[in-house]
Design an enzyme around this catalytic site. Sequence first.
Site, PDB file in Angstrom:
ATOM      1  N   GLU A   1     -17.910  29.292 -11.230  1.00 47.60           N
ATOM      2  CA  GLU A   1     -16.758  30.143 -11.593  1.00 47.60           C
ATOM      3  C   GLU A   1     -16.188  29.391 -12.774  1.00 47.60           C
ATOM      4  O   GLU A   1     -15.742  30.170 -13.853  1.00 47.60           O
ATOM      5  CB  GLU A   1     -15.788  30.316 -10.584  1.00 47.60           C
ATOM      6  CG  GLU A   1     -16.509  31.287  -9.244  1.00 47.60           C
ATOM      7  CD  GLU A   1     -15.508  31.311  -8.234  1.00 47.60           C
ATOM      8  OE1 GLU A   1     -14.416  30.547  -7.847  1.00 47.60           O
ATOM      9  OE2 GLU A   1     -15.789  32.198  -7.303  1.00 47.60           O
TER      10      GLU A   1
ATOM     11  N   PHE B   1     -13.399  49.502  -1.920  1.00 48.92           N
ATOM     12  CA  PHE B   1     -12.169  48.775  -2.375  1.00 48.92           C
ATOM     13  C   PHE B   1     -12.509  48.325  -3.902  1.00 48.92           C
ATOM     14  O   PHE B   1     -11.455  47.956  -4.520  1.00 48.92           O
ATOM     15  CB  PHE B   1     -11.297  47.970  -1.605  1.00 48.92           C
ATOM     16  CG  PHE B   1     -12.029  46.935  -1.310  1.00 48.92           C
ATOM     17  CD1 PHE B   1     -12.157  45.741  -2.005  1.00 48.92           C
ATOM     18  CD2 PHE B   1     -12.701  46.496   0.175  1.00 48.92           C
ATOM     19  CE1 PHE B   1     -12.794  44.455  -1.619  1.00 48.92           C
ATOM     20  CE2 PHE B   1     -13.311  45.440   0.322  1.00 48.92           C
ATOM     21  CZ  PHE B   1     -13.286  44.414  -0.481  1.00 48.92           C
TER      22      PHE B   1
ATOM     23  N   HIS C   1      -6.921  33.744  -6.474  1.00 45.39           N
ATOM     24  CA  HIS C   1      -8.017  33.386  -6.114  1.00 45.39           C
ATOM     25  C   HIS C   1      -8.603  32.197  -6.100  1.00 45.39           C
ATOM     26  O   HIS C   1      -7.880  31.459  -6.947  1.00 45.39           O
ATOM     27  CB  HIS C   1      -9.072  34.351  -7.473  1.00 45.39           C
ATOM     28  CG  HIS C   1     -10.411  33.803  -7.147  1.00 45.39           C
ATOM     29  ND1 HIS C   1     -11.235  34.322  -6.324  1.00 45.39           N
ATOM     30  CD2 HIS C   1     -11.008  32.609  -7.870  1.00 45.39           C
ATOM     31  CE1 HIS C   1     -12.562  33.470  -6.378  1.00 45.39           C
ATOM     32  NE2 HIS C   1     -12.344  32.403  -7.390  1.00 45.39           N
TER      33      HIS C   1
ATOM     34  N   TYR D   1     -16.968  39.279  -9.112  1.00 41.82           N
ATOM     35  CA  TYR D   1     -16.740  39.855  -7.996  1.00 41.82           C
ATOM     36  C   TYR D   1     -18.112  40.497  -7.531  1.00 41.82           C
ATOM     37  O   TYR D   1     -18.102  41.499  -6.797  1.00 41.82           O
ATOM     38  CB  TYR D   1     -15.732  40.975  -7.820  1.00 41.82           C
ATOM     39  CG  TYR D   1     -14.382  40.101  -7.664  1.00 41.82           C
ATOM     40  CD1 TYR D   1     -13.885  39.018  -6.741  1.00 41.82           C
ATOM     41  CD2 TYR D   1     -13.162  40.498  -8.435  1.00 41.82           C
ATOM     42  CE1 TYR D   1     -12.653  38.367  -6.447  1.00 41.82           C
ATOM     43  CE2 TYR D   1     -11.704  40.047  -8.242  1.00 41.82           C
ATOM     44  CZ  TYR D   1     -11.641  39.008  -7.120  1.00 41.82           C
ATOM     45  OH  TYR D   1     -10.644  38.237  -7.095  1.00 41.82           O
TER      46      TYR D   1
ATOM     47  N   LYS E   1      -3.198  35.916 -10.093  1.00 35.56           N
ATOM     48  CA  LYS E   1      -3.567  37.246 -10.194  1.00 35.56           C
ATOM     49  C   LYS E   1      -2.450  37.903 -10.973  1.00 35.56           C
ATOM     50  O   LYS E   1      -1.529  37.593 -11.257  1.00 35.56           O
ATOM     51  CB  LYS E   1      -4.182  38.146  -9.064  1.00 35.56           C
ATOM     52  CG  LYS E   1      -5.285  37.467  -8.146  1.00 35.56           C
ATOM     53  CD  LYS E   1      -5.825  38.097  -7.065  1.00 35.56           C
ATOM     54  CE  LYS E   1      -6.988  37.462  -6.505  1.00 35.56           C
ATOM     55  NZ  LYS E   1      -7.518  38.526  -5.285  1.00 35.56           N
TER      56      LYS E   1
END
Length: 153
Positions: free
Chosen positions: A126, A57, A115, A49, A9
């Site tokens: 993904e 959030f 992640h 996501y 990230k």
Amino acid sequence: MERTLVILKPGALQRGLVGEIISRFEKRGLKLVAMKMRQLDQEILDKHYAHLKDKPFFPWLCSGMTAAPVILCCWEGFEAVKVVRAMAGTTNARNAAPGTIRGDYALSSQENVVHTSDSVENAKEELDRFFSAEDYCEYPSPLNQFLYAPDEK
Ligand code: IDP
Ligand code: MG
């Protein structure tokens, strides 16, 4: 062999942790088969996501994930999804066990440096989202006899 996605990230990049985190997967014996740097955007995060879209959030998560580029890696090994997920540690880094990546390098539920795909099915989805066929490199694995027994898969 299984393949799984790891995203280093923006916090990992900004804090100079890219080498150390990649080194952990290398030393464990996992094989790096694809890697690239990319600036993520809202469109791809809405897909990546999607399971968190209604969480309060979510906007902060997306701000954090677009604050700097990320490093995308595909790691290969027997049961790589489970192995890599365990190396990352729990989502809330404050609860993550020492020795895990989050447990050693992070203090936050959101800013948790990596992640990792959470199932074989999601790993495939993904990886297809972030990599195309020509991103993968085929090369020999001469150490496999020292990493695995002949009957392991
Ligand atoms: P995971 O990354 O451990 O698979 P997910 O539940 O899939 O966890 O959440 C994706 C990401 O969303 C987390 O890595 C983290 O950055 C963020 N996140 C998850 N739960 C929270 C939370 O309660 N507060 C803030 N951010 C969160
Ligand atoms: Mg997840």
